[in-house]
Design an enzyme around this catalytic site. Structure first.
Site, short mmCIF file in Angstrom:
data_model
loop_
_atom_site.label_atom_id
_atom_site.label_comp_id
_atom_site.label_asym_id
_atom_site.label_seq_id
_atom_site.Cartn_x
_atom_site.Cartn_y
_atom_site.Cartn_z
CG ASP A 577 -1.97 1.07 1.21
OD1 ASP A 577 -3.17 0.75 1.12
OD2 ASP A 577 -1.59 2.28 1.26
CB ILE A 578 1.18 4.14 -2.34
CG1 ILE A 578 1.41 3.19 -3.56
CG2 ILE A 578 2.05 5.37 -2.48
CD1 ILE A 578 0.94 3.76 -4.89
CD GLU A 620 -3.93 3.64 -1.11
OE1 GLU A 620 -5.00 3.35 -1.71
OE2 GLU A 620 -3.87 3.78 0.11
N1 LIG Z 1 -4.74 9.51 -8.35
C1 LIG Z 1 -5.46 8.50 -7.92
N2 LIG Z 1 -5.83 8.46 -6.65
C2 LIG Z 1 -6.53 7.42 -6.14
C3 LIG Z 1 -6.94 6.38 -6.96
N3 LIG Z 1 -7.61 5.46 -6.18
C4 LIG Z 1 -7.66 5.95 -4.91
N4 LIG Z 1 -7.00 7.13 -4.86
C5 LIG Z 1 -6.81 7.92 -3.81
O1 LIG Z 1 -5.95 7.32 -2.83
C6 LIG Z 1 -6.20 7.88 -1.59
C7 LIG Z 1 -6.16 6.90 -0.51
O2 LIG Z 1 -6.16 7.56 0.63
P1 LIG Z 1 -6.24 6.93 2.04
O3 LIG Z 1 -7.04 5.66 2.00
O4 LIG Z 1 -6.70 7.88 2.97
O5 LIG Z 1 -4.78 6.50 2.39
P2 LIG Z 1 -3.44 7.34 2.41
O6 LIG Z 1 -3.66 8.70 2.02
O7 LIG Z 1 -2.53 6.57 1.38
O8 LIG Z 1 -2.84 7.12 3.71
P3 LIG Z 1 -2.32 5.84 4.35
O9 LIG Z 1 -2.68 4.71 3.58
O10 LIG Z 1 -2.82 5.78 5.69
O11 LIG Z 1 -0.81 6.03 4.28
C8 LIG Z 1 -7.56 8.61 -1.74
O12 LIG Z 1 -7.34 10.03 -1.66
C9 LIG Z 1 -8.06 8.21 -3.12
O13 LIG Z 1 -8.79 9.24 -3.68
C10 LIG Z 1 -6.57 6.42 -8.34
O14 LIG Z 1 -6.88 5.51 -9.13
N5 LIG Z 1 -5.84 7.50 -8.71
#
Ligand SMILES: Nc1nc2c(ncn2[C@@H]2O[C@H](COP(=O)(O)OP(=O)(O)OP(=O)(O)O)[C@@H](O)[C@H]2O)c(=O)[nH]1
Length: 699
Positions: A577-578, A620
């Protein structure tokens, strides 16, 4: 050509050796009978001769050893030369109708040939005798005719020329018939027919049948005569020989007339009228017309009779045949007499008489005078008496006493009508005496006929055999026709077969083309479908952004992993997970976030082996299914990945990843449970500060 050249050379050399005048040309001439003769031309210039020899390239020294028989041949050539010129002259005379001169010339030829004993000469000799006989026949010299036909026959017998023997027997039979030797004649014609039965000369056979029929007619065996005529007729019809058919039909009709079967007679005379006029000799058509006229008179169809008679007359006019015209005038006269138009009757009989007088022919005179006398019996007894008396005078020299009897009877009737009973009685007595004489002669003739008739019974048997042969021939012809029909049908079948095969080939080609087209279309459609399917499959199993497998595929592969490997087996699931991805999106925008996701996928892809699965689990989050991998190895790979992520620059941004690892060894019973284990490990990494790798722990 070779023969011609060699003879020429021979003559040149031979003549030079014998110190004769040289021959500069020698030419082969083929006679009608098939034998060759040589015509030579001489020059008197010896120098020219030598030059000529050299030009011809004749090897002069060769001539020095000419064999003796060649010398003999030279005599033959000399004779041949004279025979050829004589023959040409004789034939010209014959054709011209100068039969006396023709005979003496042919006799000269025969004298030369009689000295030579070669076979080829005998054939020519036989032919020469035949010409002589034919010339005598034209001159009506019956004895001589028969004599030369006999010579021809004897000659042909010497060379055993069956065809010529058979034909000559027939012509000799005719000559004997003219001499009144009916039984000899019959024997000859029978012999001719017998030989014809053994050789292939259908025309000669038909002629022999004609000959036999005429002889039989003379001995009044009309039925048998008819049989022969019909055999000849069948032959001519079969051969599509218009002239032969029409002439034979006329003869058959004549016989039917004799037998008083006038309807049959008419139908056969009409045969000649069915052909186009230019296909038949005018005389043949005229005979048919004349005889039809006579039949119509008997049938009391007088107008029809005259119509036929006038057509016949027109032909005789063009043929310049006055002797025939006398007969036609008599028929026209008879037709008027039948209608009681006595003036017209007399007029036409008179016309007939005028021609008879011009021809100075007693028979024709009597034939015209008798009806004149008969008509005048009703009109003018003086003229009637004159006509009958003249008829009586002219009939005295005639062989046929019947006309004389008719004249006597006419005179008796005239004198009875005028009341000159003494004269009437006198003529009645003469009539009676002549009748007795005729009867006695007739009985002699009857005896002769009876004798011949006896012979003809023998012939009758032969005819039966010939008829059988003809029937067999006809059957054979029918069989052959059938065979021709069969082979024609076979040909048609073969053609159809060929067409069928051709069409089958064409059809096959068409079908092949159609099938190939369909196959190509199907193949294209298949390929398209396949590509579409592949695309659909791809779309169904992949994430469009990162081109990693999707979540659905991940579960499918995990299911198959669980199906293949029991829980004890090696195999790990790594969840990545990013970290703070939301911030990346927020800071740099979604496009950069997308690029980062693609970049992460790229780094992850480089760390898996073939057969392992990289899937985007969501947002992500990524998962790696590592087959046959221990937890340690999975941890090592994960650590490697984590480090690479940390050190990699994605475009212009940096990022880190948190990773959770689990192994089948932890005893997950289902894909969901396994994922939950990985997710717990990941959660721990996140909770523990991110950018780290942690394995699942049951505790
Ligand atoms: N650019 C882009 N963003 C995405 C996509 N799918 C999900 N996201 C974003 O990824 C983010 C995931 O955020 P969170 O679940 O809060 O997790 P985080 O910000 O990585 O924080 P942690 O996982 O706790 O480190 C959200 O803001 C989504 O909108 C995609 O296909 N493209």
């Amino acid at each position: 050509m070779h023969k011609k050249g060699s003879v020429r050379n021979y003559l040149l050399i031979h003549c030079m050796l014998r110190e004769h005048y040289p021959i500069v040309s020698a030419r082969y001439i083929q006679l009608d009978n098939g034998s060759d003769i040589v015509s030579v031309r001489l020059v008197s210039n010896r120098f020219f001769f030598l030059i000529f020899m050299l030009l011809l390239g004749v090897p002069l020294e060769v001539g020095a050893s000419l064999p003796a028989p060649e010398k003999q041949r030279n005599t033959t050539y000399s004779n041949a030369v004279s025979i050829e010129s004589l023959r040409e002259r004789a034939l010209a005379l014959y054709k011209k109708g100068d039969y006396k001169q023709a005979i003496s010339t042919f006799l000269a030829i025969s004298k030369i040939l009689e000295d030579q004993a070669q076979e080829a000469d005998l054939s020519t000799l036989g032919r020469t005798y035949t010409y002589i006989a034919q010339s005598y026949k034209r001159l009506k010299l019956r004895e001589e005719t028969a004599a030369f036909y006999r010579k021809a026959l004897a000659t042909y017998k010497r060379i055993d020329s069956k065809r010529n023997i058979a034909r000559t027997l027939n012509t000799l039979a005719e000559a004997e018939r003219y001499l009144g030797n009916l039984d000899t004649s019959l024997n000859l014609v029978m012999e001719s027919l017998r030989i014809h039965g053994t050789i292939d000369d259908e025309e000669g056979k038909a002629k022999a049948h004609m000959g036999a029929s005429i002889i039989l007619r003379h001995i009044e065996n009309y039925e048998l005569s008819l049989e022969h005529l019909k055999l000849a007729y069948a032959y001519f019809k079969r051969e599509n020989n218009a002239v032969g058919t029409a002439k034979t039909a006329n003869e058959i009709a004549h016989l039917y007339g004799r037998l008083a079967s006038f309807e049959e007679a008419k139908s056969f005379y009409e045969v000649a009228l069915q052909y186009p006029a230019d296909q038949l000799p005018p005389a043949t058509i005229a005979t048919a017309l004349r005889e039809l006229a006579e039949i119509e008179v008997i049938a009391s169809n007088f107008q029809k009779a005259r119509s036929y008679a006038k057509r016949a007359m027109a032909i005789y006019e063009t043929l310049n045949a006055p002797e025939k015209k006398t007969a036609v005038f008599r028929i026209i006269g008879d037709s008027y007499q039948g209608e009681d138009n006595l003036n017209q009757a007399i007029y036409n009989y008179q016309a007939s008489l005028d021609i008879a007088n011009q021809l100075d022919n007693d028979l024709f005179r009597v034939k015209a005078l008798l009806p004149v006398g008969n008509v005048y019996l009703k009109q003018d007894l003086v003229k009637s008496e004159r006509a009958f008396k003249t008829a009586l005078t002219f009939s005295k020299d005639l062989k046929n006493k019947t006309y004389r009897l008719a004249a006597l009877k006419g005179l008796r009737e005239v004198y009875t009508a005028t009341g000159q009973f003494q004269d009437a009685l006198e003529f009645a007595e003469k009539e009676l005496a002549l009748t007795e004489q005729i009867q006695s002669e007739n009985s002699d003739k009857l005896l002769e006929i009876a004798k011949a008739k006896l012979l003809s019974f023998k012939l009758e048997n032969e005819v039966e055999a010939l008829k059988e042969q003809t029937r067999l021939d006809e059957l054979e012809i029918a069989r052959k026709n059938n065979e021709i029909e069969i082979s024609r049908k076979e040909q048609q079948i073969a053609n159809l077969q060929l067409s069928k095969e051709r069409y089958a080939k064409i059809m096959l080609s068409l079908i092949v083309i159609v099938l190939v087209t369909i196959a190509l279309a199907l193949y294209r459609s298949y390929v398209t479908s396949r590509r579409k399917n592949e695309k659909l499959h791809y779309l169904a199993t992949h994430d469009s952004l990162t081109e990693c497998f999707n979540r659905r595929y991940l579960f499918d592969s995990l299911r198959s992993l669980f199906a293949q490997a029991p829980a004890s087996h090696s195999g790990c699931l790594v969840m990545i997970d990013i970290d703070h991805f939301k911030k990346i999106n927020d800071d740099f925008g979604h496009n950069v976030g997308d690029d980062a996701l693609r970049g992460v996928a790229h780094v992850l892809r480089q760390n898996i082996s073939d057969g392992d699965v990289l899937a985007r689990f969501g947002g992500e989050e990524f998962c790696m299914v590592l087959h046959n991998t221990s937890l340690e190895d999975a941890m090592a790979v994960s650590e490697k990945v984590r480090a690479q992520m940390e050190n990699h620059t994605f475009g212009k941004i940096k990022l880190t990843c948190s990773i959770g690892v689990t192994s089948l060894a932890f005893g997950a019973s289902s894909p969901t449970e396994l994922i939950e284990q990985a997710d717990k490990a990941l959660f721990f990494s996140k909770a523990n500060g991110r950018n780290q790798v942690n394995a699942y722990s049951a505790t």
